[in-house]
Design a protein around this motif. Structure first.
Motif, PDB file in Angstrom:
ATOM      1  N   CYS A 283       0.813  -1.216   0.000  1.00 37.51           N
ATOM      2  CA  CYS A 283       0.000   0.000   0.000  1.00 37.51           C
ATOM      3  C   CYS A 283       0.850   1.272   0.000  1.00 37.51           C
ATOM      4  CB  CYS A 283      -0.927   0.018   1.207  1.00 37.51           C
ATOM      5  SG  CYS A 283      -2.202  -1.262   1.174  1.00 37.51           S
ATOM      6  N   GLY A 284       1.909   1.299   0.768  1.00 32.26           N
ATOM      7  CA  GLY A 284       2.712   2.513   0.885  1.00 32.26           C
ATOM      8  C   GLY A 284       3.267   2.983  -0.443  1.00 32.26           C
ATOM      9  N   GLU A 285       3.966   2.110  -1.129  1.00 29.00           N
ATOM     10  CA  GLU A 285       4.554   2.485  -2.415  1.00 29.00           C
ATOM     11  C   GLU A 285       3.474   2.732  -3.466  1.00 29.00           C
ATOM     12  OE1 GLU A 285       7.696   0.857  -5.758  1.00 29.00           O
ATOM     13  OE2 GLU A 285       7.887   0.122  -3.709  1.00 29.00           O
ATOM     14  N   ALA A 286       2.432   1.926  -3.443  1.00 23.09           N
ATOM     15  CA  ALA A 286       1.347   2.122  -4.408  1.00 23.09           C
ATOM     16  C   ALA A 286       0.722   3.502  -4.235  1.00 23.09           C
ATOM     17  CB  ALA A 286       0.292   1.030  -4.253  1.00 23.09           C
ATOM     18  N   MET A 287       0.492   3.918  -3.000  1.00 28.17           N
ATOM     19  CA  MET A 287      -0.124   5.223  -2.760  1.00 28.17           C
ATOM     20  C   MET A 287       0.800   6.368  -3.173  1.00 28.17           C
ATOM     21  SD  MET A 287      -3.240   5.201  -1.723  1.00 28.17           S
ATOM     22  CE  MET A 287      -3.543   3.941  -2.919  1.00 28.17           C
ATOM     23  N   GLU A 288       2.100   6.193  -2.988  1.00 33.03           N
ATOM     24  CA  GLU A 288       3.048   7.241  -3.376  1.00 33.03           C
ATOM     25  C   GLU A 288       3.016   7.514  -4.876  1.00 33.03           C
ATOM     26  OE1 GLU A 288       7.067   6.720  -2.001  1.00 33.03           O
ATOM     27  OE2 GLU A 288       6.374   6.146   0.001  1.00 33.03           O
ATOM     28  N   LEU A 289       2.809   6.468  -5.665  1.00 31.54           N
ATOM     29  CA  LEU A 289       2.872   6.597  -7.121  1.00 31.54           C
ATOM     30  C   LEU A 289       1.525   6.441  -7.809  1.00 31.54           C
ATOM     31  CD1 LEU A 289       6.152   4.587  -7.715  1.00 31.54           C
ATOM     32  CD2 LEU A 289       5.832   7.056  -7.929  1.00 31.54           C
ATOM     33  N   LEU A 290       0.457   6.328  -7.044  1.00 39.72           N
ATOM     34  CA  LEU A 290      -0.840   6.026  -7.647  1.00 39.72           C
ATOM     35  C   LEU A 290      -1.287   7.097  -8.640  1.00 39.72           C
ATOM     36  CD1 LEU A 290      -2.876   3.740  -7.572  1.00 39.72           C
ATOM     37  CD2 LEU A 290      -4.185   5.062  -5.913  1.00 39.72           C
ATOM     38  N   HIS A 291      -1.036   8.357  -8.339  1.00 41.97           N
ATOM     39  CA  HIS A 291      -1.441   9.425  -9.268  1.00 41.97           C
ATOM     40  C   HIS A 291      -0.665   9.334 -10.585  1.00 41.97           C
ATOM     41  CE1 HIS A 291       2.074  11.103  -7.274  1.00 41.97           C
ATOM     42  NE2 HIS A 291       2.165  11.990  -8.258  1.00 41.97           N
ATOM     43  N   VAL A 292       0.596   8.976 -10.509  1.00 41.45           N
ATOM     44  CA  VAL A 292       1.410   8.824 -11.716  1.00 41.45           C
ATOM     45  C   VAL A 292       0.916   7.617 -12.515  1.00 41.45           C
ATOM     46  CG1 VAL A 292       3.739   8.363 -12.580  1.00 41.45           C
ATOM     47  CG2 VAL A 292       3.416   9.878 -10.611  1.00 41.45           C
ATOM     48  N   TYR A 293       0.685   6.513 -11.809  1.00 38.54           N
ATOM     49  CA  TYR A 293       0.192   5.296 -12.456  1.00 38.54           C
ATOM     50  C   TYR A 293      -1.165   5.544 -13.114  1.00 38.54           C
ATOM     51  CZ  TYR A 293      -1.179   0.411 -13.043  1.00 38.54           C
ATOM     52  OH  TYR A 293      -1.580  -0.782 -13.570  1.00 38.54           O
ATOM     53  N   ALA A 294      -2.049   6.265 -12.423  1.00 37.93           N
ATOM     54  CA  ALA A 294      -3.387   6.527 -12.960  1.00 37.93           C
ATOM     55  C   ALA A 294      -3.311   7.365 -14.233  1.00 37.93           C
ATOM     56  CB  ALA A 294      -4.254   7.223 -11.916  1.00 37.93           C
ATOM     57  N   GLU A 295      -2.475   8.392 -14.236  1.00 37.86           N
ATOM     58  CA  GLU A 295      -2.344   9.223 -15.439  1.00 37.86           C
ATOM     59  C   GLU A 295      -1.808   8.420 -16.618  1.00 37.86           C
ATOM     60  OE1 GLU A 295      -0.181  12.823 -14.726  1.00 37.86           O
ATOM     61  OE2 GLU A 295      -1.599  13.485 -13.201  1.00 37.86           O
TER      62      GLU A 295
ATOM     63  N   ALA B 110      -4.772  -7.019  -5.820  1.00 36.97           N
ATOM     64  CA  ALA B 110      -4.889  -7.706  -4.540  1.00 36.97           C
ATOM     65  C   ALA B 110      -5.526  -6.866  -3.438  1.00 36.97           C
ATOM     66  CB  ALA B 110      -3.495  -8.152  -4.077  1.00 36.97           C
ATOM     67  N   CYS B 111      -5.527  -5.558  -3.586  1.00 35.19           N
ATOM     68  CA  CYS B 111      -5.947  -4.679  -2.493  1.00 35.19           C
ATOM     69  C   CYS B 111      -7.198  -3.893  -2.881  1.00 35.19           C
ATOM     70  CB  CYS B 111      -4.808  -3.733  -2.126  1.00 35.19           C
ATOM     71  SG  CYS B 111      -5.203  -2.636  -0.743  1.00 35.19           S
ATOM     72  N   GLY B 112      -8.307  -4.264  -2.304  1.00 35.13           N
ATOM     73  CA  GLY B 112      -9.565  -3.594  -2.598  1.00 35.13           C
ATOM     74  C   GLY B 112      -9.560  -2.101  -2.305  1.00 35.13           C
ATOM     75  N   PRO B 113      -9.115  -1.666  -1.113  1.00 37.11           N
ATOM     76  CA  PRO B 113      -9.129  -0.237  -0.820  1.00 37.11           C
ATOM     77  C   PRO B 113      -8.265   0.592  -1.782  1.00 37.11           C
ATOM     78  CG  PRO B 113      -8.966  -1.470   1.212  1.00 37.11           C
ATOM     79  CD  PRO B 113      -8.792  -2.457   0.079  1.00 37.11           C
ATOM     80  N   CYS B 114      -7.102   0.099  -2.129  1.00 37.72           N
ATOM     81  CA  CYS B 114      -6.250   0.832  -3.072  1.00 37.72           C
ATOM     82  C   CYS B 114      -6.871   0.840  -4.469  1.00 37.72           C
ATOM     83  CB  CYS B 114      -4.838   0.243  -3.109  1.00 37.72           C
ATOM     84  SG  CYS B 114      -3.879   0.589  -1.614  1.00 37.72           S
ATOM     85  N   SER B 115      -7.535  -0.235  -4.834  1.00 39.66           N
ATOM     86  CA  SER B 115      -8.210  -0.293  -6.131  1.00 39.66           C
ATOM     87  C   SER B 115      -9.334   0.735  -6.212  1.00 39.66           C
ATOM     88  CB  SER B 115      -8.783  -1.688  -6.380  1.00 39.66           C
ATOM     89  OG  SER B 115      -7.741  -2.621  -6.505  1.00 39.66           O
ATOM     90  N   VAL B 116     -10.043   0.930  -5.105  1.00 36.80           N
ATOM     91  CA  VAL B 116     -11.108   1.935  -5.068  1.00 36.80           C
ATOM     92  C   VAL B 116     -10.512   3.324  -5.271  1.00 36.80           C
ATOM     93  CG1 VAL B 116     -12.826   3.038  -3.570  1.00 36.80           C
ATOM     94  CG2 VAL B 116     -12.683   0.547  -3.681  1.00 36.80           C
ATOM     95  N   ASP B 117      -9.392   3.597  -4.606  1.00 39.49           N
ATOM     96  CA  ASP B 117      -8.722   4.893  -4.787  1.00 39.49           C
ATOM     97  C   ASP B 117      -8.279   5.075  -6.236  1.00 39.49           C
ATOM     98  OD1 ASP B 117      -9.087   5.440  -2.114  1.00 39.49           O
ATOM     99  OD2 ASP B 117      -7.005   5.032  -1.548  1.00 39.49           O
ATOM    100  N   PHE B 118      -7.747   4.032  -6.825  1.00 32.55           N
ATOM    101  CA  PHE B 118      -7.308   4.078  -8.220  1.00 32.55           C
ATOM    102  C   PHE B 118      -8.479   4.373  -9.151  1.00 32.55           C
ATOM    103  CE2 PHE B 118      -6.585   1.523 -12.151  1.00 32.55           C
ATOM    104  CZ  PHE B 118      -5.659   2.369 -12.744  1.00 32.55           C
TER     105      PHE B 118
END
Length: 71
Positions: free
Chosen positions: A20-32, A54-62
């Motif tokens: 979750c930590g690394e995914a959240m740090e880069l999620l905006h870049v990944y989404a764009e 694998a992670c429902g909460p992070c997928s919702v944010d994405f």
């Protein structure tokens, strides 16, 4: 863990999952990048893709970020 299905899910975790930590740090870049070219996003950030599967909460944010990018 409370049962066999939870243990099975844990054991199937993709070793590329960045957590979750690394995914959240880069999620905006990944989404764009994903909004522009999903294949490129998957190739450049395979660990984030693995985590989002694998992670429902992070997928919702994405999904929320993708929705915001479409506006």
């Amino acid at each position: 863990m409370s049962g066999p299905s939870e243990l099975d899910a844990f054991l199937r975790t993709d070793p590329r999952d960045v957590g979750c930590g690394e995914a959240m740090e880069l999620l905006h870049v990944y989404a764009e990048l994903h909004a522009a070219d999903p294949t490129a996003a998957a190739a450049r950030y395979p660990g984030i893709g693995a985590h989002l599967r694998a992670c429902g909460p992070c997928s919702v944010d994405f999904e929320g970020l993708l929705a915001a990018l479409e506006r």
